[in-house]
Design a protein around this motif. Sequence first.
Motif, PDB file in Angstrom:
ATOM      1  N   HIS A 148       0.550  -1.025  -0.125  1.00  0.00           N
ATOM      2  CA  HIS A 148      -0.233   0.328   0.136  1.00  0.00           C
ATOM      3  C   HIS A 148       0.721   1.570   0.129  1.00  0.00           C
ATOM      4  O   HIS A 148       1.179   1.558   0.874  1.00  0.00           O
ATOM      5  CB  HIS A 148      -0.783   0.100   1.583  1.00  0.00           C
ATOM      6  CG  HIS A 148      -1.638  -0.837   0.802  1.00  0.00           C
ATOM      7  ND1 HIS A 148      -3.344  -0.134   1.025  1.00  0.00           N
ATOM      8  CD2 HIS A 148      -2.215  -2.005   0.798  1.00  0.00           C
ATOM      9  CE1 HIS A 148      -3.903  -1.450   1.043  1.00  0.00           C
ATOM     10  NE2 HIS A 148      -3.291  -2.715   1.039  1.00  0.00           N
ATOM     11  N   ILE A 149       0.424   1.786  -0.634  1.00  0.00           N
ATOM     12  CA  ILE A 149       1.462   2.878  -1.341  1.00  0.00           C
ATOM     13  C   ILE A 149      -0.030   4.138  -1.565  1.00  0.00           C
ATOM     14  O   ILE A 149      -0.596   4.091  -1.946  1.00  0.00           O
ATOM     15  CB  ILE A 149       2.138   2.589  -2.452  1.00  0.00           C
ATOM     16  CG1 ILE A 149       3.006   1.520  -2.517  1.00  0.00           C
ATOM     17  CG2 ILE A 149       3.348   4.258  -2.610  1.00  0.00           C
ATOM     18  CD1 ILE A 149       4.005   1.322  -3.636  1.00  0.00           C
ATOM     19  N   LEU A 150       0.872   5.154  -0.742  1.00  0.00           N
ATOM     20  CA  LEU A 150       0.778   6.910  -0.887  1.00  0.00           C
ATOM     21  C   LEU A 150       1.302   7.916  -1.233  1.00  0.00           C
ATOM     22  O   LEU A 150       2.233   7.767  -1.344  1.00  0.00           O
ATOM     23  CB  LEU A 150       0.385   7.387   0.694  1.00  0.00           C
ATOM     24  CG  LEU A 150      -0.204   9.222   0.977  1.00  0.00           C
ATOM     25  CD1 LEU A 150      -1.962   8.897   0.407  1.00  0.00           C
ATOM     26  CD2 LEU A 150       0.261   9.251   1.719  1.00  0.00           C
ATOM     27  N   THR A 174      -2.962   4.609  -3.972  1.00  0.00           N
ATOM     28  CA  THR A 174      -3.422   6.052  -3.499  1.00  0.00           C
ATOM     29  C   THR A 174      -3.136   7.153  -3.625  1.00  0.00           C
ATOM     30  O   THR A 174      -1.840   7.375  -3.521  1.00  0.00           O
ATOM     31  CB  THR A 174      -3.803   5.637  -1.758  1.00  0.00           C
ATOM     32  OG1 THR A 174      -4.841   4.886  -1.063  1.00  0.00           O
ATOM     33  CG2 THR A 174      -4.820   7.559  -1.540  1.00  0.00           C
ATOM     34  N   TYR A 208      -0.051   3.050   5.939  1.00  0.00           N
ATOM     35  CA  TYR A 208       1.291   2.794   4.606  1.00  0.00           C
ATOM     36  C   TYR A 208       1.980   1.991   4.701  1.00  0.00           C
ATOM     37  O   TYR A 208       2.664   2.218   5.357  1.00  0.00           O
ATOM     38  CB  TYR A 208       0.973   3.931   3.311  1.00  0.00           C
ATOM     39  CG  TYR A 208      -0.721   4.696   3.475  1.00  0.00           C
ATOM     40  CD1 TYR A 208      -0.953   4.213   2.202  1.00  0.00           C
ATOM     41  CD2 TYR A 208      -0.981   5.234   4.080  1.00  0.00           C
ATOM     42  CE1 TYR A 208      -2.441   4.499   1.820  1.00  0.00           C
ATOM     43  CE2 TYR A 208      -2.097   6.196   3.983  1.00  0.00           C
ATOM     44  CZ  TYR A 208      -2.863   5.592   2.173  1.00  0.00           C
ATOM     45  OH  TYR A 208      -4.077   6.228   1.634  1.00  0.00           O
ATOM     46  N   VAL A 211       5.446   5.953   2.188  1.00  0.00           N
ATOM     47  CA  VAL A 211       4.776   6.961   1.482  1.00  0.00           C
ATOM     48  C   VAL A 211       5.566   7.697   0.513  1.00  0.00           C
ATOM     49  O   VAL A 211       6.922   7.893   1.598  1.00  0.00           O
ATOM     50  CB  VAL A 211       3.755   8.370   3.625  1.00  0.00           C
ATOM     51  CG1 VAL A 211       4.004   9.454   2.735  1.00  0.00           C
ATOM     52  CG2 VAL A 211       3.404   6.972   4.466  1.00  0.00           C
ATOM     53  N   SER A 231       7.563   0.268   7.946  1.00  0.00           N
ATOM     54  CA  SER A 231       8.000   1.466   6.251  1.00  0.00           C
ATOM     55  C   SER A 231       9.101   2.662   5.971  1.00  0.00           C
ATOM     56  O   SER A 231       9.394   2.665   6.798  1.00  0.00           O
ATOM     57  CB  SER A 231       6.003   1.934   6.438  1.00  0.00           C
ATOM     58  OG  SER A 231       6.455   2.649   7.483  1.00  0.00           O
TER      59      SER A 231
END
Length: 314
Positions: A148-150, A174, A208, A211, A231
């Motif tokens: 999951h990457i912002l 996202t 995430y 980020v 992360s």
Amino acid sequence: MKAIAYNKFGNTEVLQTVEQSKPTIQSNQVLVKVKAFSINPMDWKIRKGEMKLMSGSKFPKNTGVDFAGKIVDAGSSVSGFNIGDDVFGVVKNMMKDGASSEYVAVPASLVWKKPENITFNQAASLVVVGTAAVTAIEKMGKINSKTHILVNGATGGFGMFLLQLLKKADAHVTAVTSTKGVEFAKKWGANIVIDYTTQNVLSQKAMYDVVIDLSGKLGYKNAKEIMLPKSIFLNVTPQPIEIPLSLLNNLFTSKKHVVVLSSPGIKYTNILLNALKKGLDIEINKAFQFDQTKEAYQYAEKGGNIGKVVVEVN
């Protein structure tokens, strides 16, 4: 020949159109008649003196890094290129050289033949932010559909390429953008789009693995609130002091602060050329004429633009 130069650090008012001698080429160089050059945030960071430790304080300086044009001369040791070839590339030293002129002399190793399916404006927009996007993905390590990457500030030139390349890597992305960028973020592959004019990404429940802050407005301190225990935060607009501080900070936390520094070269450009063959989109936000270069920088420096801003050289 005409060129854009400045004789002191400052805002756009220091930019001047000047007459300079047409560059002479060395045996390993090509002389390119410039058709277009693009505008990148690094240009004004250098011009404002924020990078003077690397750029030095010797004037005059030109501006601009990546360009596209036509080869009009080639050195004796150059192979693989001919006079008349349409090419794109970068100047050798982005801290000291500049592409904002009618002609540039650059090593043949820093130019590539322009694909027929893109314009000079698009080709001039590819290398700097495209290389940065590929480098950022390298820094992310192994990514897949569960990553999951912002992406904050997701629809400028950097974000345009990053979103498309992350989609090809099957990451779950996202994107945070303005209202006018929402549809572009969707088109370029974002799974979820947050309009920052109506939503605050820090108040969402999502967390995430990665980020990346392309706007420079989120910052590591805020990003930690939405980062999973193991992360990384990718900083693509570091202040000089942040480079050593990030290394020190990373000794004491699993939420890593990683500075992204990129350097154009054949490895990264080949990745981008392959992506172009598979439909990589290059959105030109606005094109200015050469005598409007100052206005082009004023426009770009306001921020919030979709895709790239370019200057055409006739």
